[in-house]
Write a protein that holds these residues in place. Sequence first.
Motif, PDB file in Angstrom:
ATOM      1  N   LYS A  59      32.148  34.845  40.699  1.00 13.53           N
ATOM      2  CA  LYS A  59      33.293  35.729  40.919  1.00 13.53           C
ATOM      3  C   LYS A  59      34.601  34.968  40.803  1.00 13.53           C
ATOM      4  CE  LYS A  59      35.150  39.052  44.257  1.00 13.53           C
ATOM      5  NZ  LYS A  59      34.959  39.670  45.605  1.00 13.53           N
ATOM      6  N   TRP A  60      34.632  33.768  41.379  1.00 14.63           N
ATOM      7  CA  TRP A  60      35.848  32.951  41.313  1.00 14.63           C
ATOM      8  C   TRP A  60      36.093  32.480  39.883  1.00 14.63           C
ATOM      9  CZ3 TRP A  60      36.804  27.594  40.463  1.00 14.63           C
ATOM     10  CH2 TRP A  60      38.094  27.177  40.801  1.00 14.63           C
ATOM     11  N   LEU A  61      35.039  32.045  39.206  1.00 13.45           N
ATOM     12  CA  LEU A  61      35.180  31.598  37.819  1.00 13.45           C
ATOM     13  C   LEU A  61      35.603  32.741  36.902  1.00 13.45           C
ATOM     14  CD1 LEU A  61      32.058  29.261  37.434  1.00 13.45           C
ATOM     15  CD2 LEU A  61      34.457  28.568  37.472  1.00 13.45           C
ATOM     16  N   PHE A  62      35.094  33.938  37.172  1.00  9.26           N
ATOM     17  CA  PHE A  62      35.436  35.092  36.347  1.00  9.26           C
ATOM     18  C   PHE A  62      36.929  35.396  36.411  1.00  9.26           C
ATOM     19  CE2 PHE A  62      35.840  39.708  35.614  1.00  9.26           C
ATOM     20  CZ  PHE A  62      35.241  39.795  34.365  1.00  9.26           C
ATOM     21  N   ARG A  63      37.544  35.103  37.551  1.00  9.23           N
ATOM     22  CA  ARG A  63      38.977  35.325  37.689  1.00  9.23           C
ATOM     23  C   ARG A  63      39.803  34.197  37.064  1.00  9.23           C
ATOM     24  NH1 ARG A  63      39.250  37.266  44.056  1.00  9.23           N
ATOM     25  NH2 ARG A  63      38.819  39.490  43.689  1.00  9.23           N
ATOM     26  N   LEU A  64      39.284  32.983  37.077  1.00 14.62           N
ATOM     27  CA  LEU A  64      40.080  31.830  36.671  1.00 14.62           C
ATOM     28  C   LEU A  64      39.905  31.460  35.194  1.00 14.62           C
ATOM     29  CD1 LEU A  64      42.075  29.781  37.862  1.00 14.62           C
ATOM     30  CD2 LEU A  64      40.141  28.245  38.242  1.00 14.62           C
ATOM     31  N   VAL A  65      38.706  31.617  34.655  1.00 17.51           N
ATOM     32  CA  VAL A  65      38.455  31.161  33.283  1.00 17.51           C
ATOM     33  C   VAL A  65      39.276  31.929  32.247  1.00 17.51           C
ATOM     34  CG1 VAL A  65      36.702  30.991  31.477  1.00 17.51           C
ATOM     35  CG2 VAL A  65      36.198  30.183  33.792  1.00 17.51           C
ATOM     36  N   PRO A  66      39.357  33.270  32.305  1.00 14.43           N
ATOM     37  CA  PRO A  66      40.179  33.976  31.306  1.00 14.43           C
ATOM     38  C   PRO A  66      41.635  33.516  31.264  1.00 14.43           C
ATOM     39  CG  PRO A  66      38.729  35.528  32.407  1.00 14.43           C
ATOM     40  CD  PRO A  66      38.603  34.238  33.152  1.00 14.43           C
ATOM     41  N   PRO A  67      42.324  33.317  32.399  1.00 14.36           N
ATOM     42  CA  PRO A  67      43.692  32.781  32.320  1.00 14.36           C
ATOM     43  C   PRO A  67      43.766  31.403  31.668  1.00 14.36           C
ATOM     44  CG  PRO A  67      43.342  33.774  34.465  1.00 14.36           C
ATOM     45  CD  PRO A  67      42.013  33.762  33.780  1.00 14.36           C
ATOM     46  N   TYR A 117      49.843  31.497  32.373  1.00 15.71           N
ATOM     47  CA  TYR A 117      48.811  31.233  33.392  1.00 15.71           C
ATOM     48  C   TYR A 117      49.144  31.943  34.702  1.00 15.71           C
ATOM     49  CZ  TYR A 117      45.714  28.647  36.535  1.00 15.71           C
ATOM     50  OH  TYR A 117      44.766  28.306  37.463  1.00 15.71           O
ATOM     51  N   ALA A 118      50.406  31.870  35.130  1.00 18.42           N
ATOM     52  CA  ALA A 118      50.800  32.497  36.393  1.00 18.42           C
ATOM     53  C   ALA A 118      50.616  34.008  36.328  1.00 18.42           C
ATOM     54  CB  ALA A 118      52.249  32.146  36.717  1.00 18.42           C
ATOM     55  N   ARG A 169      44.204  38.697  40.240  1.00 19.77           N
ATOM     56  CA  ARG A 169      44.146  38.677  41.700  1.00 19.77           C
ATOM     57  C   ARG A 169      43.433  37.436  42.237  1.00 19.77           C
ATOM     58  NH1 ARG A 169      42.925  45.042  43.384  1.00 19.77           N
ATOM     59  NH2 ARG A 169      44.769  45.914  42.323  1.00 19.77           N
ATOM     60  N   CYS A 170      43.814  36.314  41.697  1.00 18.78           N
ATOM     61  CA  CYS A 170      43.267  35.056  42.213  1.00 18.78           C
ATOM     62  C   CYS A 170      43.729  34.856  43.649  1.00 18.78           C
ATOM     63  CB  CYS A 170      43.723  33.890  41.343  1.00 18.78           C
ATOM     64  SG  CYS A 170      42.949  33.852  39.712  1.00 18.78           S
ATOM     65  N   PRO A 171      42.814  34.583  44.565  1.00 16.10           N
ATOM     66  CA  PRO A 171      43.176  34.491  45.986  1.00 16.10           C
ATOM     67  C   PRO A 171      44.120  33.344  46.307  1.00 16.10           C
ATOM     68  CG  PRO A 171      40.928  33.717  45.622  1.00 16.10           C
ATOM     69  CD  PRO A 171      41.389  34.325  44.330  1.00 16.10           C
ATOM     70  N   GLU A 172      44.238  32.368  45.411  1.00 16.07           N
ATOM     71  CA  GLU A 172      45.114  31.219  45.693  1.00 16.07           C
ATOM     72  C   GLU A 172      46.576  31.619  45.828  1.00 16.07           C
ATOM     73  OE1 GLU A 172      41.323  29.778  44.325  1.00 16.07           O
ATOM     74  OE2 GLU A 172      42.697  31.261  43.465  1.00 16.07           O
ATOM     75  N   TRP A 173      46.960  32.739  45.204  1.00  6.67           N
ATOM     76  CA  TRP A 173      48.345  33.188  45.332  1.00  6.67           C
ATOM     77  C   TRP A 173      48.668  33.604  46.766  1.00  6.67           C
ATOM     78  CZ3 TRP A 173      52.084  32.019  42.285  1.00  6.67           C
ATOM     79  CH2 TRP A 173      51.848  31.787  40.930  1.00  6.67           C
ATOM     80  N   LYS A 174      47.662  34.046  47.514  1.00 10.57           N
ATOM     81  CA  LYS A 174      47.899  34.378  48.927  1.00 10.57           C
ATOM     82  C   LYS A 174      48.263  33.128  49.717  1.00 10.57           C
ATOM     83  CE  LYS A 174      44.692  38.306  48.907  1.00 10.57           C
ATOM     84  NZ  LYS A 174      43.450  38.878  49.505  1.00 10.57           N
ATOM     85  N   TRP A 175      47.637  32.007  49.380  1.00 13.52           N
ATOM     86  CA  TRP A 175      47.976  30.741  50.031  1.00 13.52           C
ATOM     87  C   TRP A 175      49.439  30.394  49.768  1.00 13.52           C
ATOM     88  CZ3 TRP A 175      44.194  26.383  51.064  1.00 13.52           C
ATOM     89  CH2 TRP A 175      42.905  26.867  51.293  1.00 13.52           C
ATOM     90  N   ILE A 176      49.823  30.537  48.498  1.00 13.38           N
ATOM     91  CA  ILE A 176      51.179  30.155  48.104  1.00 13.38           C
ATOM     92  C   ILE A 176      52.206  31.072  48.758  1.00 13.38           C
ATOM     93  CG2 ILE A 176      52.756  29.929  46.142  1.00 13.38           C
ATOM     94  CD1 ILE A 176      50.276  29.276  44.430  1.00 13.38           C
ATOM     95  N   LYS A 177      51.981  32.386  48.702  1.00 14.64           N
ATOM     96  CA  LYS A 177      52.918  33.334  49.306  1.00 14.64           C
ATOM     97  C   LYS A 177      52.995  33.143  50.817  1.00 14.64           C
ATOM     98  CE  LYS A 177      52.224  36.838  45.737  1.00 14.64           C
ATOM     99  NZ  LYS A 177      51.693  38.199  45.430  1.00 14.64           N
ATOM    100  N   GLY A 178      51.843  32.909  51.446  1.00 11.67           N
ATOM    101  CA  GLY A 178      51.836  32.685  52.888  1.00 11.67           C
ATOM    102  C   GLY A 178      52.608  31.439  53.279  1.00 11.67           C
ATOM    103  N   ALA A 179      52.450  30.371  52.495  1.00  9.99           N
ATOM    104  CA  ALA A 179      53.162  29.123  52.787  1.00  9.99           C
ATOM    105  C   ALA A 179      54.668  29.302  52.631  1.00  9.99           C
ATOM    106  CB  ALA A 179      52.674  28.014  51.867  1.00  9.99           C
ATOM    107  N   VAL A 180      55.085  30.003  51.568  1.00  9.09           N
ATOM    108  CA  VAL A 180      56.515  30.248  51.352  1.00  9.09           C
ATOM    109  C   VAL A 180      57.088  31.104  52.459  1.00  9.09           C
ATOM    110  CG1 VAL A 180      58.189  31.342  49.816  1.00  9.09           C
ATOM    111  CG2 VAL A 180      56.349  29.958  48.864  1.00  9.09           C
TER     112      VAL A 180
END
Length: 564
Positions: free
Chosen positions: A491-499, A540-541, A548-559
């Motif tokens: 599931k994680w690879l499916f979201r990341l590999v296409p970008p 890429y962004a 909907r890569c979950p890593e963006w939640k980390w970034i938004k939360g940190a900001v």
Amino acid sequence: MEESQTNGSNEPEITEEERAKRPDALSGCTGPSSREARSEETTIGTKRPDALSGMVFHAMQMMAGTLLSRILGLIREMLTAALFGATRQLDAFFVAYTIANLSRQLLAEGALSASFVPVFSRSLAADGCERARRLSNEALSILILGCSAVIAAGVLLAPAIVDIMAPGFAPAERALAIALSRAMFPFLILVSVGALAMGVLNSMGSFFIPAVAPAVSNLAYILFLFATRKHLSVWNLAFAVLIGGLFHMLLQLCWCSKLKMPLRPAVPRKNDAQLRSMMALFLPYAAGLSLNQLNPVISRMLGSFLSAGSISVLTYADRVLQLPLGLFVITISQAVLPMLSRQDPNKTAEFRDFARDAIRFNLFVILPVAVGLAAVSGEIVHILFYRGAFSEWAWKATSTALSLYALGLPGMASNTIIMRAIYARRMPRAAVMVTGVTVCVNLGASVLLMRSFGYAGLAAASAAAFTSAAIFAARLLSRSIGEKLSILEVKWLFRLVPPLLLLAAFLFALKFFAPYPKSSGVALRLMWLLAAAGGGASVYAASTVLARCPEWKWIKGAVAKKRS
């Protein structure tokens, strides 16, 4: 060092009286401040929900200083390439510099930092500034004595060390490498004292000055070469290294004094338990790190049997790699480390989830960098180095080495986080085993591949070694936890590999429809690279946001936490 950075239930409660003894990063050892009170809530305990904002702030400080240092480092290499090209004389300098640099990485930035910082930090928290100052001064005395002994031994054993590192050198090249090694060994004491000052500053909450100190060193190197370019020889490089090390040390010593923690030698006391504890930690760390430092020695040693300039092109490619490595891999791992140390190793599910997410976040950032480096390595090397004595062969060879090195970036990024998780679970034997795998794979693959592919085989072997080490480390950590990390879930690879595929497609389309203008001026070539970097980052962004890569939640939360 990581093993000592634990928080939570294992830490004694900090009283108000002890808080008053803690230094402030702005005012030094002059008493408590509101800033320090807030910092204690953030960094000592885990009750505050905005703990991540402090780590992000420190990471941003380190990233700013590291960016400046890496940019100046690239300019330094560009200048060296333009003045000296890729020759056997420069190979001799790089071998000599590697010897001095290995000593720095092993003793100054490795075992010294790992053994000194935890003890000094505890002393600062529990006993106050005066006791911590005494400890740092005693450590400085031992450091100067130890470095002096190492320098004396290095000067005497320089012929044997050069023979080990570059057995393929001809007599004239060997003699030059020996002389350069002896001249640059004092570099060790300069950077070691600077590393001690860095440990003091980091423990006091000051991160930017230690991060920018290497930039000052690079600037001094560049200015010295410019000033002496009319009387050019490879010895100019050796003296430039020493002058850079001197400024690296002086900047941090001055900042320690500004923060009321001056470093001055003091007679060590035999009954000092904290000093003995520091010395007891030093030897195991030095033993483990010494094994890891064999990797650059392997490349230099085997490279000495290849065609002239092979060591130089590998060194140039590695210098370019240091920019993303320092900017992303190191800074992210340093920002994640405090969070890792707060995890209870006994709560295996929580520990596994956090370690897995940290590794994924690191891969989320570094994978597009690796794709970009591999795709436009030729253009990057061309604009950085292709001038003066730097030939077309050196350009193409360095580009090939950089592309292959880039393939190892994901392994380096993953291994960095996994090793911190291993330290958090107190697995020193596993850490040594992982390092051993890196060295063995690197040596075996280098010997196997260099016969057919020369310098490219050595670069590919390095990438294979770090990737293998990351896989092996992940298995050891999974075995310790009792559960699979499941980093590369479908599931994680499916979201990341296409970008990532879209990013690669964009870069190759740009190269096909709007080729790099290698015959144009610097401004136009730089604009092309900026367009490639900016366009690729945007592709890429945007695609990862849509996926909907979950890593963006980390970034938004940190900001969001930083702004609050």
